[in-house]
Design an enzyme around this catalytic site. Structure first.
Site, PDB file in Angstrom:
ATOM      1  N   GLU A 286      40.782  24.464  38.869  1.00  8.79           N
ATOM      2  CA  GLU A 286      39.534  24.643  39.631  1.00  8.79           C
ATOM      3  C   GLU A 286      39.753  25.591  40.810  1.00  8.79           C
ATOM      4  OE1 GLU A 286      36.833  23.735  38.331  1.00  8.79           O
ATOM      5  OE2 GLU A 286      37.700  22.444  36.802  1.00  8.79           O
ATOM      6  N   ASP A 367      43.073  28.862  33.807  1.00 15.69           N
ATOM      7  CA  ASP A 367      44.221  28.193  33.172  1.00 15.69           C
ATOM      8  C   ASP A 367      45.521  28.897  33.540  1.00 15.69           C
ATOM      9  OD1 ASP A 367      42.702  26.281  31.959  1.00 15.69           O
ATOM     10  OD2 ASP A 367      42.900  27.059  29.913  1.00 15.69           O
TER      11      ASP A 367
HETATM   12 ZN   LIG Z   1      37.155  25.814  34.297  1.00 11.70          ZN
END
Ligand SMILES: [Zn+2]
Length: 421
Positions: A286, A367
């Protein structure tokens, strides 16, 4: 009306009907492709996921996917039939004339017309929404929403739409009166300011109307996440826990707002399901969205889209053939706004693979950021696996289906990207 004009009007009706049918058939076909793909893999856990997910959970995820698809097929046909009736039955020009006669053509009354039409059109969808929550989600053990809460949510949504949406509509229609030919540029500017305000204010003022947000409780998880936010220079005060369990056992995390008003939200259900290093990896993901400035970029893209949208509305409002095709008389911008609102989705559907491709690109970036900060991909992979398992996500979607509908890459795609980074 000249003969040539008459042909254009008929052609318009035909084109809209074809677009409506094309979207409906394409969506049914995508559902079918996806169901077949899922059924073809239903016998046993696919090779790649053996040892990751057990047989009974996998079987349950197949059932859940098929049940959702079944409901989706009903919804598609129902919504398309409804839209067809609304567009071609003459109910729109009739209600428009009736409204004008009763309340006049001021910006206030015309905004009320658009608002009421929007409200009325949202009603037929309620039974299916209710069924999805209290039958389908219930059957698979996800639902925790009470009847009272569900209706209260709808009521709050209605009040918010009246308090925010109605004044915005009035302003747009006032701008049409005040600024003449270039009204659409002014209206776009007004919408832009409104959207920016919402992006800042929604996390602070609107989301707390639906959920409770609390700071992370004291303890080892908090220590760990604080350390991570120090390391990435993300203000820890922005990390909050949301009582998602109040509505559903589904788990999630998201990033919202920007600037000083940014907020990372972890569902309480997520905290229950994941181990600490996995939660840290989710937080890092996030924070990755924040560091890569994904929200401002998406707002910018949506601003370009709405500029195009307003231009199209202004152009349509000057086309007599378009108005005639749907039974309206030329002169007012209201039918163009209304018809655009109803038809935009029919055309935009074909762009959804592009929008989702863009969104999935951002997920890969977040990611990769997480794996870099964590100095290993394994925690995030562990978190993603558990999230897929607990949410009974479809592990084998058809590539075309995920291309059209998925804002996030599939588990397999994310694992592959994480391992190779
Ligand atoms: Zn995401």
């Amino acid at each position: 009306m000249s003969e040539k004009h008459g042909i254009i009007v008929s052609a318009t009706i035909a084109v809209v009907a074809v677009l409506l049918a094309a979207k409906w058939l394409a969506q049914l076909w995508l559902e079918r492709l996806n169901r077949r793909n899922v059924q073809a893999h239903a016998e046993a856990v696919p090779e790649t996921f053996r040892g990751v997910i057990d047989d009974s959970t996998y079987a349950k995820s197949v059932k859940y996917t098929l049940a959702k698809s079944g409901l989706q097929r009903i919804e598609l046909t129902y919504n398309t039939a409804l839209l067809g009736v609304i567009l071609f039955s003459g109910v729109l020009p009739l209600s428009f004339a009736w409204f004008q006669k009763g309340l006049g053509i001021s910006a206030w009354s015309m905004a009320l017309y658009l608002f009421v039409i929007g409200l009325v059109l949202s009603l037929p969808g309620l039974p299916l929404e209710w069924y999805a929550q209290f039958r389908l989600e219930e059957q698979f053990g996800f639902n925790t929403t009470t009847q009272k809460l569900w209706w209260l949510d709808r009521l709050k949504g209605l009040i918010l739409a009246a308090a925010l949406g109605y004044p915005l509509l009035v302003l747009v229609l006032k701008l049409v009166d005040w600024t003449g030919h270039w009204w659409w540029l002014w209206a776009w500017g007004a919408l832009l300011v409104f959207q920016l305000l919402m992006a800042v204010l929604a996390p602070v003022l609107i989301m707390p109307l639906f959920n409770r947000f609390t700071p992370l409780p004291e303890g080892s998880l908090r220590e760990r996440l604080l350390k991570l936010s120090d390391k990435t220079r993300f203000q820890a005060k922005g990390i909050q826990v949301m009582d998602g369990s109040k509505r559903s056992r589904h788990s999630n995390a998201f990033f919202t707002g920007f600037g000083r008003f940014r907020k990372i939200v972890l569902f309480d259900t997520l905290i229950q399901q994941l181990a600490e290093p996995e939660l840290e990896a989710v937080l890092a993901h996030e924070i990755g969205h924040y560091k890569k400035r994904h929200i401002p970029k998406m707002l910018a893209a949506s601003a370009v889209g709405s500029l195009g949208g307003f231009y199209v509305v202004a152009w349509l409002a000057r086309q007599e053939w378009f108005y005639r095709a749907f039974g309206f008389a030329a002169g007012s911008v209201i039918p163009a706004l209304l018809l655009f609102g109803l038809l935009a989705g029919v055309a935009m559907f074909w762009l959804s693979p592009v929008a989702h491709w863009w969104s999935r690109r951002y997920e890969y970036q977040a990611d990769a950021f997480a794996a870099k900060v964590m100095e290993e991909p394994q925690s995030l992979i562990g978190a993603l696996r558990k999230l897929n398992e607990k949410n009974l996500s479809n592990l084998t979607p058809h590539p075309l289906y995920s291309g059209f509908y998925y804002s996030h890459p599939t588990l397999l795609e994310r694992e592959e990207a994480l391992r190779s980074s």
